[in-house]
Design a protein around this motif. Structure first.
Motif, mmCIF file in Angstrom:
data_model
loop_
_atom_site.group_PDB
_atom_site.id
_atom_site.type_symbol
_atom_site.label_atom_id
_atom_site.label_comp_id
_atom_site.label_asym_id
_atom_site.label_seq_id
_atom_site.Cartn_x
_atom_site.Cartn_y
_atom_site.Cartn_z
ATOM 1 N N SER A 123 0.847 -1.198 0.000
ATOM 2 C CA SER A 123 0.000 0.000 0.000
ATOM 3 C C SER A 123 0.878 1.242 0.000
ATOM 4 O O SER A 123 1.922 1.286 0.656
ATOM 5 N N PHE A 124 0.430 2.269 -0.727
ATOM 6 C CA PHE A 124 1.155 3.530 -0.814
ATOM 7 C C PHE A 124 0.196 4.692 -0.574
ATOM 8 O O PHE A 124 -1.024 4.517 -0.521
ATOM 9 N N SER A 125 0.779 5.866 -0.496
ATOM 10 C CA SER A 125 0.024 7.108 -0.570
ATOM 11 C C SER A 125 0.303 7.715 -1.946
ATOM 12 O O SER A 125 1.393 7.549 -2.489
ATOM 13 N N VAL A 126 -0.681 8.399 -2.521
ATOM 14 C CA VAL A 126 -0.467 8.985 -3.851
ATOM 15 C C VAL A 126 0.690 9.974 -3.837
ATOM 16 O O VAL A 126 1.350 10.196 -4.852
ATOM 17 N N SER A 127 0.951 10.575 -2.644
ATOM 18 C CA SER A 127 2.060 11.533 -2.545
ATOM 19 C C SER A 127 3.422 10.847 -2.664
ATOM 20 O O SER A 127 4.434 11.496 -2.920
ATOM 21 N N ASP A 128 3.452 9.507 -2.502
ATOM 22 C CA ASP A 128 4.708 8.772 -2.682
ATOM 23 C C ASP A 128 5.105 8.687 -4.148
ATOM 24 O O ASP A 128 6.259 8.394 -4.466
ATOM 25 N N GLU A 129 4.142 8.914 -5.035
ATOM 26 C CA GLU A 129 4.370 8.922 -6.479
ATOM 27 C C GLU A 129 4.906 7.588 -6.999
ATOM 28 O O GLU A 129 5.776 7.518 -7.858
ATOM 29 N N TYR A 130 4.374 6.479 -6.471
ATOM 30 C CA TYR A 130 4.704 5.159 -6.990
ATOM 31 C C TYR A 130 3.749 4.801 -8.128
ATOM 32 O O TYR A 130 2.606 5.238 -8.167
ATOM 33 N N THR A 131 4.245 3.969 -9.047
ATOM 34 C CA THR A 131 3.378 3.350 -10.051
ATOM 35 C C THR A 131 3.687 1.862 -10.102
ATOM 36 O O THR A 131 4.794 1.434 -9.780
ATOM 37 N N ILE A 132 2.705 1.052 -10.489
ATOM 38 C CA ILE A 132 2.875 -0.391 -10.643
ATOM 39 C C ILE A 132 2.574 -0.734 -12.096
ATOM 40 O O ILE A 132 1.525 -0.352 -12.619
ATOM 41 N N GLY A 133 3.483 -1.446 -12.739
ATOM 42 C CA GLY A 133 3.302 -1.729 -14.152
ATOM 43 C C GLY A 133 2.701 -3.081 -14.462
ATOM 44 O O GLY A 133 2.064 -3.261 -15.492
ATOM 45 N N ARG A 134 2.873 -4.071 -13.546
ATOM 46 C CA ARG A 134 2.464 -5.426 -13.891
ATOM 47 C C ARG A 134 2.165 -6.223 -12.626
ATOM 48 O O ARG A 134 2.833 -6.059 -11.610
ATOM 49 N N LEU A 135 1.160 -7.086 -12.708
ATOM 50 C CA LEU A 135 0.832 -8.035 -11.643
ATOM 51 C C LEU A 135 0.868 -9.441 -12.222
ATOM 52 O O LEU A 135 0.234 -9.701 -13.251
ATOM 53 N N LEU A 136 1.589 -10.348 -11.578
ATOM 54 C CA LEU A 136 1.646 -11.734 -12.033
ATOM 55 C C LEU A 136 1.368 -12.664 -10.865
ATOM 56 O O LEU A 136 1.869 -12.440 -9.760
ATOM 57 N N ILE A 137 0.590 -13.702 -11.106
ATOM 58 C CA ILE A 137 0.302 -14.716 -10.101
ATOM 59 C C ILE A 137 1.120 -15.968 -10.419
ATOM 60 O O ILE A 137 1.267 -16.353 -11.584
ATOM 61 N N HIS A 138 1.654 -16.590 -9.384
ATOM 62 C CA HIS A 138 2.405 -17.826 -9.549
ATOM 63 C C HIS A 138 1.548 -18.852 -10.307
ATOM 64 O O HIS A 138 0.346 -18.983 -10.023
ATOM 65 N N PRO A 139 2.112 -19.576 -11.252
ATOM 66 C CA PRO A 139 1.290 -20.475 -12.091
ATOM 67 C C PRO A 139 0.638 -21.626 -11.340
ATOM 68 O O PRO A 139 -0.347 -22.195 -11.820
ATOM 69 N N THR A 140 1.148 -21.976 -10.153
ATOM 70 C CA THR A 140 0.546 -23.095 -9.407
ATOM 71 C C THR A 140 0.135 -22.734 -7.989
ATOM 72 O O THR A 140 -0.451 -23.557 -7.284
ATOM 73 N N ASP A 141 0.432 -21.503 -7.546
ATOM 74 C CA ASP A 141 0.107 -21.091 -6.182
ATOM 75 C C ASP A 141 -0.535 -19.714 -6.216
ATOM 76 O O ASP A 141 0.133 -18.704 -6.424
ATOM 77 N N ASN A 142 -1.855 -19.656 -6.024
ATOM 78 C CA ASN A 142 -2.581 -18.397 -6.119
ATOM 79 C C ASN A 142 -2.288 -17.430 -4.987
ATOM 80 O O ASN A 142 -2.733 -16.279 -5.021
ATOM 81 N N THR A 143 -1.564 -17.877 -3.964
ATOM 82 C CA THR A 143 -1.240 -16.976 -2.840
ATOM 83 C C THR A 143 0.057 -16.202 -3.094
ATOM 84 O O THR A 143 0.441 -15.370 -2.284
ATOM 85 N N ILE A 144 0.721 -16.491 -4.183
ATOM 86 C CA ILE A 144 2.002 -15.828 -4.488
ATOM 87 C C ILE A 144 1.815 -14.899 -5.668
ATOM 88 O O ILE A 144 1.420 -15.315 -6.758
ATOM 89 N N LEU A 145 2.095 -13.604 -5.454
ATOM 90 C CA LEU A 145 2.025 -12.609 -6.524
ATOM 91 C C LEU A 145 3.390 -11.958 -6.671
ATOM 92 O O LEU A 145 4.111 -11.771 -5.707
#
Length: 265
Positions: free
Chosen positions: A243-265
């Motif tokens: 989690s961030f604050s918008v004032s931190d000016e972070y961006t996220i480019g991609r989300l990937l889930i582990h191919p066999t474990d849905n709890t790992i991103l």
């Protein structure tokens, strides 16, 4: 490829034999010249044998008068050896059949073929073409993700319009994120067990944004507040450990889930 590599190797030893040592290419390499399966280890072993038989130490040989003389081509061989030792098969010493240029040419050939097939495909515009807000209501789509089992269901993420869902293959759309603190969505991750878990993850913010806030406008849609999660198909969203604050000016480019474990991103 083998012939070329061996030929280049032999060129480096044209000048061998100016010392009292036995000429490199006159005997030890003659058998290798006629072999179609010359490996790096074959050449390396032959050269090491040549060094031992001629008392060559660190590229130098002792002359009858006791002086040390450099062996011509020794340094060139060592450079050749260093280059190929990192590229051959470490188990067999086999030289690679491909090089980067050949791989790139094959890639371009496949790319041209796929583009041709793509252009000739049956494409249909799914809209929208109009908006009650005029031009300001139409814009980019950042991402699209698909239901793991139902081809009629998929989601899209907009840079300033949130996450939208269709359950009828694009005929109608429902927005799922009007109450989120940031409406930008850069990526959507759908677990393989979505049918049961009703879980989705979204990367908030606009990964390609910046022009508006950099000119003094609002950054609330461009910057990320982190990864949000829903466990009810998008009816409600909660924050995650990222989690961030918008004032931190972070961006996220991609989300990937582990191919066999849905709890790992």
């Amino acid at each position: 490829m083998k012939t070329i590599k061996l030929s280049l190797f032999l060129v480096g030893f044209i000048f061998f034999g100016s010392t009292n040592a036995q000429q490199w290419d006159s005997s030890l390499l003659s058998e290798l010249k006629n072999s179609q399966e010359v490996s790096f280890f074959d050449i390396q072993e032959a050269f090491q044998k040549y060094e031992i038989e001629n008392n060559i130490v660190s590229g130098k040989v002792k002359l009858p008068n006791g002086d040390l003389s450099k062996v011509p081509g020794w340094k060139q061989y060592k450079r050749w050896e260093y280059f190929w030792e990192q590229r051959v098969d470490p188990a067999t010493g086999k030289f690679p059949e491909y090089n980067s240029l050949k791989i790139y040419d094959e890639y371009l050939t496949k790319l041209k073929s796929s583009i041709k097939n793509s252009i000739s495909g049956n494409w249909q515009d799914l809209g929208s073409e109009t908006s009650t807000s005029g031009y300001a209501g139409l814009g980019r789509i950042n991402c699209i993700s698909f239901h793991p089992t139902d081809t009629n269901v998929y989601w899209v993420g907009a840079p300033s319009g949130g996450i939208w869902k269709t359950a009828d293959d694009g005929e109608t759309w429902t927005v799922l994120s009007d109450n989120n603190p940031v409406l930008g969505v850069s990526d959507i991750a759908v677990p393989s067990d979505y049918e049961i878990s009703q879980t989705l993850y979204i990367a908030t913010g606009d990964r390609d944004g910046g022009s508006v806030w950099s000119l003094g406008g609002s950054s609330y849609d461009n910057n990320s507040v982190g990864v949000l999660k829903t466990i009810d198909g998008g009816l409600s969203w909660s924050t995650t450990g990222l989690s961030f604050s918008v004032s931190d000016e972070y961006t996220i480019g991609r989300l990937l889930i582990h191919p066999t474990d849905n709890t790992i991103l």
